[in-house]
Design a protein around this motif. Structure first.
Motif: not given
Length: 70
Positions: A23-30, A12-17
Motif C-alpha cells: 500500500v502507498g499510505s497508512g490511509v490506504e492500509a486502513k 503493526k499490520l498497517g506498518q507491515a503493509l
C-alpha cells in the motif's frame, strides 16, 4: 514470499503493509484492512493496529509477507 525483519518485538499490520510496499499510505492500509482484504495467519484481520510477531504471515492482493525476527 517477501520477508519483513523485525527491529523491535513486533510491527503493526498497517506498518507491515507499507513496509512491504503493498500500500502507498497508512490511509490506504486502513481502507484495505477495514474492507476485509487482509489476512493474518489465514484469518481475516480488521484491526490496523494488530501486532505481528515472529513467524506471522500476512496475505493481501495475492502477495504474502512473512514476519521474521533477526
Amino acid at each position: 514470499m517477501a520477508k519483513i525483519v523485525l527491529r523491535e518485538d513486533f510491527i503493526k499490520l498497517g506498518q507491515a503493509l507499507k513496509a512491504a510496499k503493498l500500500v502507498g499510505s497508512g490511509v490506504e492500509a486502513k481502507i484495505v484492512i477495514l474492507d476485509g482484504k487482509v489476512k493474518v495467519n489465514g484469518q481475516v484481520e480488521l484491526q490496523r493496529g494488530k501486532k505481528l510477531y515472529d513467524k506471522d504471515v500476512v496475505s493481501f492482493a495475492g502477495e504474502t509477507i512473512e514476519i521474521v525476527k533477526e
